[in-house]
Design an enzyme around this catalytic site. Structure first.
Site, PDB file in Angstrom:
ATOM      1  N   CYS A 122      66.290 -29.431  30.144  1.00 24.69           N
ATOM      2  CA  CYS A 122      67.666 -29.237  29.681  1.00 24.69           C
ATOM      3  C   CYS A 122      68.062 -30.193  28.558  1.00 24.69           C
ATOM      4  O   CYS A 122      69.036 -29.952  27.845  1.00 24.69           O
ATOM      5  CB  CYS A 122      68.636 -29.365  30.849  1.00 24.69           C
ATOM      6  SG  CYS A 122      68.314 -28.216  32.207  1.00 24.69           S
ATOM      7  N   HIS A 255      75.546 -30.576  28.040  1.00 22.27           N
ATOM      8  CA  HIS A 255      74.679 -29.538  28.598  1.00 22.27           C
ATOM      9  C   HIS A 255      75.485 -28.747  29.609  1.00 22.27           C
ATOM     10  O   HIS A 255      76.136 -29.308  30.490  1.00 22.27           O
ATOM     11  CB  HIS A 255      73.466 -30.181  29.255  1.00 22.27           C
ATOM     12  CG  HIS A 255      72.697 -29.246  30.134  1.00 22.27           C
ATOM     13  ND1 HIS A 255      72.319 -27.984  29.725  1.00 22.27           N
ATOM     14  CD2 HIS A 255      72.259 -29.382  31.416  1.00 22.27           C
ATOM     15  CE1 HIS A 255      71.674 -27.383  30.714  1.00 22.27           C
ATOM     16  NE2 HIS A 255      71.629 -28.220  31.749  1.00 22.27           N
ATOM     17  N   ASN A 285      73.688 -21.796  33.309  1.00 26.53           N
ATOM     18  CA  ASN A 285      72.869 -22.887  32.799  1.00 26.53           C
ATOM     19  C   ASN A 285      71.669 -22.285  32.070  1.00 26.53           C
ATOM     20  O   ASN A 285      70.786 -21.702  32.694  1.00 26.53           O
ATOM     21  CB  ASN A 285      72.406 -23.773  33.968  1.00 26.53           C
ATOM     22  CG  ASN A 285      71.573 -24.965  33.522  1.00 26.53           C
ATOM     23  OD1 ASN A 285      71.081 -25.016  32.405  1.00 26.53           O
ATOM     24  ND2 ASN A 285      71.413 -25.923  34.418  1.00 26.53           N
TER      25      ASN A 285
END
EC number: 2.3.1.180
Length: 328
Positions: A122, A255, A285
């Protein structure tokens, strides 16, 4: 003269298939997994995500995002001297040929430019952006394409409701150009491999067979605690190193993992919610794609404007974390 790496174009792409919480709840019920729209929203803030069709790879999503970024930048693909693609879901086992090279081919770039993948999960886009900044500041390259692209739906266990409701597929991209105007103002990257087991795919490939678990595993509680602390810490670190007070941060783009992590991190940094770009509700996500997806969304809807300071912070498996401060 000081050379900066400046973002001159952004782009993003989402697969056509949009899956709402309600649709996902129905899908999971067929496999005996019980959840609800309220359960998903209350824990993550997610209302929908996009899943790629079986014939779509990370390179397909990344190519489409790159085309839009190149179009905005008014840059011909063959002007690109380096492609850096961040992904945890490469097109091929072992990661080769690397997905950046596949994108190079799909864009029709015939100039022999360098192409490489970055794997920091990520945090991948932040890592890739920092690498691109270093190449441009050193004078090695003048135009670099940075992409984050993921097809996380391929590595989800749809019998594990703690993970399968959180992730989606997508891609985002930026074009960086050498400039005498301030662009990337500062970056900091970190990692701590002792936490590698809290967010990982523990399976291993051995003689053509998978040993162990081939799906994503996450210790959500451990990740949450570390994310809030470390994203705040690295964001503050970049602001201090560049001499930028929090009051001069026009936008925080964290993020897009979980609305609670994002809001808690912003609060710890002293950044109010009206200065935070949030797209997790519609994208889920998307790992390395989440920050460039959110950036492009905010650029195209007019929130992020030229001259504004944008702070990007991320934490991912590894454990990796990092931040980049950019003047648009």
């Amino acid at each position: 003269m000081t050379v900066y790496a400046k973002i001159i174009g952004t782009g993003s792409y989402l697969p056509p298939r949009r899956v709402t919480n309600e649709e996902l709840v129905t899908m999971l019920a067929a496999t005996g997994v019980e959840t609800s729209d309220d359960w998903i929203r209350s824990r993550s803030g997610i209302a929908a995500r996009h899943f790629a069709d079986s014939n779509m790879q990370s390179s397909d999503l990344g190519t489409e995002a790159a085309k839009k970024a190149l179009e905005m930048a008014k840059v011909d693909p063959n002007e690109i001297e380096l492609i850096i693609l961040a992904t945890a879901t490469p097109d091929f086992l072992g990661g080769f040929p690397n997905t950046a090279s596949v994108v190079q081919s799909k864009l029709g770039i015939m100039n022999g430019c360098a192409a490489m993948d970055v794997q920091a999960v990520c945090s991948g886009f932040v890592y890739a952006l920092s690498v691109a900044d270093s190449f441009i500041r050193s004078g090695t390259y003048k135009k670099v394409l940075v992409i984050g692209a993921e097809v996380y739906s391929r590595i989800l266990d749809f019998k594990d409701r703690t993970t399968c409701v959180l992730f989606g597929d997508g891609a985002g991209a930026v074009v960086l150009s050498a400039s005498d105007e301030p662009g990337i103002l500062g970056a900091r990257l970190h990692a701590d491999g002792t936490y590698g087991d809290i967010l990982c795919i523990p399976g291993k490939l051995n003689h053509g067979a998978i040993e162990g678990q081939a799906f994503l595993y996450m210790d959500g509680t451990a990740v949450y605690k570390l994310a809030v602390t470390l994203m705040d810490r690295v964001g503050t670190e970049v602001l201090e190193m560049t001499g930028t007070p929090t009051s001069e941060v026009d936008w925080l783009i964290p993020h897009q993992a979980n609305i609670r992590i994002m809001q808690s991190s912003a609060k710890k940094m002293g950044i109010t919610s009206d200065h935070v770009v949030e797209t997790v509700d519609q994208h889920g996500n998307t790992s390395a794609a989440s920050i460039p997806l959110a950036l492009d969304t905010a650029v195209r809807d007019g929130r992020v404007k030229p001259g504004q300071n944008v702070l990007m912070v991320a934490l991912g498996g590894g454990l990796t974390w990092g931040a980049v401060l950019a003047r648009m």
